[in-house]
Design a protein around this motif. Structure first.
Motif, mmCIF file in Angstrom:
data_model
loop_
_atom_site.group_PDB
_atom_site.id
_atom_site.type_symbol
_atom_site.label_atom_id
_atom_site.label_comp_id
_atom_site.label_asym_id
_atom_site.label_seq_id
_atom_site.Cartn_x
_atom_site.Cartn_y
_atom_site.Cartn_z
ATOM 1 N N UNK A 248 0.850 -1.195 0.000
ATOM 2 C CA UNK A 248 0.000 0.000 0.000
ATOM 3 C C UNK A 248 0.883 1.242 0.000
ATOM 4 N N UNK A 249 0.689 2.193 -0.945
ATOM 5 C CA UNK A 249 1.491 3.426 -0.969
ATOM 6 C C UNK A 249 1.444 4.163 0.367
ATOM 7 N N UNK A 250 2.534 4.816 0.687
ATOM 8 C CA UNK A 250 2.654 5.471 1.997
ATOM 9 C C UNK A 250 1.819 6.734 2.109
ATOM 10 N N UNK A 251 1.534 7.407 0.985
ATOM 11 C CA UNK A 251 0.828 8.688 1.044
ATOM 12 C C UNK A 251 -0.443 8.648 0.188
ATOM 13 N N UNK A 252 -1.484 9.266 0.735
ATOM 14 C CA UNK A 252 -2.726 9.423 -0.024
ATOM 15 C C UNK A 252 -3.627 8.205 -0.033
ATOM 16 N N UNK A 253 -3.204 7.126 0.606
ATOM 17 C CA UNK A 253 -3.993 5.897 0.607
ATOM 18 C C UNK A 253 -4.495 5.569 2.015
ATOM 19 N N UNK A 254 -5.631 4.919 2.064
ATOM 20 C CA UNK A 254 -6.198 4.422 3.324
ATOM 21 C C UNK A 254 -6.450 2.932 3.161
#
Length: 387
Positions: A248-254
């Motif tokens: 899961x990408x570290x930024x902008x994702x939940x």
């Protein structure tokens, strides 16, 4: 809580505050509308109420009007004269308290009548329609006279709110209290059955706490050893979850993670049903469900549990989801991750699952695809494409 709510509103630019919102941020307007400023301690004290203990709504098994519980509001009144003066000013009529039938008292104001009394230093106000209140006067009297200790200090309550600090709002649901409500139905067969079902769950989950705090909000279900065992059967797989976060990408994702104990799931569902009436018959039917799967899906439950661990994560990009909600774009950056027990078995199981999906998805297209250099599958349903 009122003060925190107003602080949040005040962060909104003044030009964007309209109507009631604008009034809420103006202390003078609040005082003019309500009669005092509910956002301040001084405001509550000006009408004879101490805001620090807060207000509590209680549901008691002795206060049942047929099938309807009559709740009680508990507040700390420090000056009755100030409170009566406030009520008189609001109603435009003299507010009076009749204390001739202690511990019951009758407050009359503005053509309305409230039943109240004192319980352990708090003023208890009976809520609900007057026609139903008359049915619980005996129970309300018993409630006022009850000198038993409150919830404070009881172990389930302490566990339910463990770690909760600086509360604005808290609610505790007593399992035994729920049982008592059903028992309050008298000789009702429905009430007796409901009480038996409730007792089964209370023996496993005696209480639950929910709270909104200054820093955190949350909830906790209090469980006995039997309750913990039931939860483990339903929701705790034997295999530990993989490190989904690396996908899961570290930024902008939940991301939301959920786990199901696939191996013991049907046994757990059976244990979750109390042995009462028709529910007892359902327990045996649930136990037979795994044997029916090969006829319905073409593969057995053992095939599923051998392939998948029961851990899954749904992760999504917040901006793409917001665009979809505003109909600004058809694409959503999202991924569903499944934990596996055996990669080879999972590769064999997925085509079987897609084959069953193809049968119930008219107009859809399922075929091979390459995803990130790996062979996989692609599902198309209208404008939606899943790989």
């Amino acid at each position: 809580l009122t003060g925190a709510f107003l602080e949040a509103i005040e962060r909104i630019p003044e030009a964007d505050r309209q109507g009631p919102m604008k009034m809420l941020t103006d202390s003078a307007a609040r005082q003019s509308t309500v009669g005092f400023d509910p956002a301040t301690v001084d405001g509550w004290q000006s009408i004879g109420i101490d805001p620090k203990p807060g207000a509590t709504v209680v549901v008691d098994g002795r206060l049942m009007a047929g099938m309807d519980p009559m709740p009680v509001l508990l507040v700390k009144v420090t000056d009755r004269a100030k409170l009566l003066a406030f009520l008189e000013k609001r109603a435009g009529q003299k507010a009076e308290i009749d204390s001739s039938a202690k511990p019951l008292e009758k407050l009359t104001t503005g053509g309305e009548t409230l039943m109240l009394g004192e319980r352990q230093g708090y003023t208890a106000i009976l809520l609900g329609p007057a026609r139903k209140q008359v049915k619980v006067m005996e129970g309300f009297t018993a409630f006022l006279k009850d000198s038993a200790g409150g919830l404070e200090g009881q172990k389930p309550v302490a566990r339910a709110f463990d770690g909760a600090k600086d509360l604005y709002l808290g609610a505790y649901f007593s399992g035994q209290g729920l049982v008592n409500l059903f028992k309050g139905q008298g000789d009702s067969k429905l009430g007796a059955t409901a009480a038996e079902v409730a007792q089964y769950y209370v023996d496993r989950f005696p209480g639950m706490g929910l709270w909104v705090g200054k820093q955190t909000s949350g909830g906790r279900l209090v469980a006995t050893d039997a309750g913990v065992a039931l939860i483990q059967k339903l929701l705790v797989p034997a295999k530990k979850p993989p490190k989904f976060s690396e996908f899961v990408p570290a930024k902008g994702w939940s991301a939301v993670r959920f786990s199901v104990n696939l191996k013991d799931l049907f046994s757990g569902i059976g244990d979750a049903l109390p042995p009462v009436g028709e529910l007892e018959k359902a327990k045996s039917q649930i136990g037979m469900a795994p044997m029916m799967l090969p006829m319905v899906l073409g593969f057995g439950w053992d095939d599923l549990t051998g392939a998948l661990s029961g851990h899954l994560v749904f992760a999504f990009n917040g901006k793409s989801l917001a665009k979809l909600a505003k109909a600004m774009g058809p694409d959503v950056d999202a991924v569903l991750l499944l934990g596996v027990n055996d990669g080879a078995k999972a590769d064999k199981l997925v085509p079987s699952l897609l084959k069953q999906l193809d049968k119930v998805m008219p107009g859809g297209e399922i075929g091979p695809a390459t995803v990130g250099g790996h062979s996989g599958h692609q599902v198309k349903v209208g404008p939606l494409t899943l790989a």
